[in-house]
Design a protein around this motif. Sequence first.
Motif, PDB file in Angstrom:
ATOM      1  N   PRO A 109      -2.385   1.576   0.863  1.00 45.27           N
ATOM      2  CA  PRO A 109      -1.584   2.236   1.897  1.00 45.27           C
ATOM      3  C   PRO A 109      -0.093   2.359   1.566  1.00 45.27           C
ATOM      4  O   PRO A 109       0.550   3.322   1.989  1.00 45.27           O
ATOM      5  CB  PRO A 109      -1.799   1.349   3.134  1.00 45.27           C
ATOM      6  N   ARG A 110       0.445   1.440   0.798  1.00 41.28           N
ATOM      7  CA  ARG A 110       1.878   1.532   0.460  1.00 41.28           C
ATOM      8  C   ARG A 110       2.193   2.692  -0.482  1.00 41.28           C
ATOM      9  O   ARG A 110       3.346   3.004  -0.708  1.00 41.28           O
ATOM     10  CB  ARG A 110       2.365   0.219  -0.129  1.00 41.28           C
ATOM     11  N   ALA A 111       1.176   3.324  -1.033  1.00 35.29           N
ATOM     12  CA  ALA A 111       1.379   4.488  -1.901  1.00 35.29           C
ATOM     13  C   ALA A 111       1.488   5.785  -1.096  1.00 35.29           C
ATOM     14  O   ALA A 111       1.796   6.829  -1.660  1.00 35.29           O
ATOM     15  CB  ALA A 111       0.233   4.607  -2.894  1.00 35.29           C
ATOM     16  N   SER A 112       1.264   5.725   0.206  1.00 36.68           N
ATOM     17  CA  SER A 112       1.247   6.933   1.034  1.00 36.68           C
ATOM     18  C   SER A 112       2.530   7.743   0.929  1.00 36.68           C
ATOM     19  O   SER A 112       2.489   8.972   0.843  1.00 36.68           O
ATOM     20  CB  SER A 112       0.997   6.573   2.500  1.00 36.68           C
ATOM     21  N   GLY A 113       3.671   7.082   0.923  1.00 34.40           N
ATOM     22  CA  GLY A 113       4.950   7.791   0.845  1.00 34.40           C
ATOM     23  C   GLY A 113       5.102   8.567  -0.446  1.00 34.40           C
ATOM     24  O   GLY A 113       5.553   9.716  -0.446  1.00 34.40           O
ATOM     25  N   VAL A 114       4.729   7.954  -1.545  1.00 37.00           N
ATOM     26  CA  VAL A 114       4.811   8.630  -2.845  1.00 37.00           C
ATOM     27  C   VAL A 114       3.868   9.821  -2.871  1.00 37.00           C
ATOM     28  O   VAL A 114       4.222  10.913  -3.311  1.00 37.00           O
ATOM     29  CB  VAL A 114       4.476   7.648  -3.998  1.00 37.00           C
ATOM     30  N   LEU A 115       2.656   9.623  -2.387  1.00 38.17           N
ATOM     31  CA  LEU A 115       1.661  10.692  -2.406  1.00 38.17           C
ATOM     32  C   LEU A 115       2.064  11.861  -1.509  1.00 38.17           C
ATOM     33  O   LEU A 115       1.879  13.020  -1.877  1.00 38.17           O
ATOM     34  CB  LEU A 115       0.300  10.141  -1.978  1.00 38.17           C
TER      35      LEU A 115
END
Length: 152
Positions: A109-115
């Motif tokens: 979930p912490r990758a959501s911003g990058v994605l």
Amino acid sequence: MEERRLLEEYVAGGGLMQLATVGDDGTPRVCSVWYLPSFGPDRLHFISRRDRLHSKNIDGNPAVAGAIIDNPPAELGLTGRGVSFTGVARELPGTGNDDVAAAFAARWPRASGVLSAMPDAASRLYEIAVSEWVLFDEENFPASPRRTISAG
């Protein structure tokens, strides 16, 4: 124990993989990346900045190898399990990968911003098409723990 099932369970349960790439001068490099596996066909996805050395190496030479070791034994003599692989990596386009991006964000979930910042972000999704797996499993195959498994 069925080797392929064990391999898929092990790879699906891990989180961090070591990825080896080769630079233009032939120098090997290893990095650690969070990954998302999928099977049939066998793929490993990860996110990386395009300016990272391993990303630049993939641009020049897509051949990669890697390893996934989840919960290594504390000392020599205890049973160990791990997976290594070879394959071909590529940078995915900044758009048109919604299914992979959603699955990656669901797992990490912490990758959501990058994605969600793609295609304008400095990072991209990468995909490894696995060509061969090696399962090393002293727990289930103590007499012969190294098992080469074709990619599905």
